[in-house]
Design a protein around this motif. Structure first.
Motif, short mmCIF file in Angstrom:
data_model
loop_
_atom_site.label_atom_id
_atom_site.label_comp_id
_atom_site.label_asym_id
_atom_site.label_seq_id
_atom_site.Cartn_x
_atom_site.Cartn_y
_atom_site.Cartn_z
N ILE A 96 0.85 -1.20 0.00
CA ILE A 96 0.00 0.00 0.00
C ILE A 96 0.88 1.24 0.00
O ILE A 96 0.60 2.20 -0.72
CB ILE A 96 -0.98 -0.01 1.19
N ALA A 97 1.97 1.21 0.76
CA ALA A 97 2.91 2.34 0.75
C ALA A 97 3.51 2.53 -0.64
O ALA A 97 3.65 3.68 -1.11
CB ALA A 97 4.01 2.12 1.79
N LEU A 98 3.83 1.44 -1.32
CA LEU A 98 4.36 1.53 -2.69
C LEU A 98 3.31 2.11 -3.63
O LEU A 98 3.61 2.98 -4.46
CB LEU A 98 4.81 0.15 -3.17
N ASN A 99 2.07 1.65 -3.52
CA ASN A 99 0.98 2.20 -4.34
C ASN A 99 0.83 3.70 -4.09
O ASN A 99 0.70 4.48 -5.03
CB ASN A 99 -0.34 1.49 -4.04
N THR A 102 3.73 5.67 -5.58
CA THR A 102 3.60 5.76 -7.04
C THR A 102 2.65 6.88 -7.41
O THR A 102 2.97 7.70 -8.29
CB THR A 102 3.10 4.42 -7.60
N GLN A 103 1.50 6.94 -6.77
CA GLN A 103 0.52 8.00 -7.07
C GLN A 103 1.06 9.37 -6.72
O GLN A 103 0.89 10.33 -7.48
CB GLN A 103 -0.78 7.74 -6.31
N ALA A 104 1.72 9.50 -5.57
CA ALA A 104 2.22 10.80 -5.11
C ALA A 104 3.36 11.32 -5.99
O ALA A 104 3.53 12.54 -6.11
CB ALA A 104 2.69 10.70 -3.66
N ASN A 105 4.12 10.45 -6.61
CA ASN A 105 5.31 10.87 -7.36
C ASN A 105 5.17 10.73 -8.87
O ASN A 105 6.13 11.01 -9.60
CB ASN A 105 6.52 10.07 -6.87
#
Length: 128
Positions: A96-99, A102-105
């Motif tokens: 979830i942190a990776l997801n 990805t969205q934030a960056n």
């Protein structure tokens, strides 16, 4: 931790687990299952773009590795529900942190890609 396992070694058998959890479909499926248990159709709708075949393959792999549980309810027709196991919950935090990362960056990544592609197009081409 068993020091015999080293994912950086070619022959390390735990690489197949890394392949599974590093898969985009797995990250998305586990992200949804972290919210609550899902039936097959719900999961297919919420993970847009996944085919039934790929969903089935990933569910089986996740169940085999102990990351999800599969519960069959005695209804007509039988209904099946998938949920994260404690092991699956422990990896869900990271996926979830990776997801979220990805969205934030993604805007910054798109800008970097555009700059790279523009520079590559502007570079002189080697003469054959």
């Amino acid at each position: 931790m068993d020091t015999a396992w080293d994912v950086y070694l070619r022959a390390c058998p735990c690489r197949d687990v890394l392949d599974l959890v590093a898969n985009k479909w797995t990250a998305l499926m586990i992200g949804r299952l972290a919210q609550r248990p899902h039936r097959f159709g719900e999961l297919r709708r919420e993970v847009a773009g996944i085919t039934p075949k790929v969903l089935t393959q990933n569910l089986r792999s996740l169940e085999r590795d102990g990351l999800i549980s599969r519960t069959v309810y005695p209804t007509t027709p039988p209904s099946v529900e998938y949920a994260l196991t404690p092991l699956g919950q422990s990896i869900s935090v990271h996926l979830i942190a990776l997801n979220n990362w990805t969205q934030a960056n993604f805007d910054e990544i798109r800008r970097a890609r555009a700059a790279y592609d523009a520079a590559a197009e502007a570079a002189p081409q080697p003469v054959s």
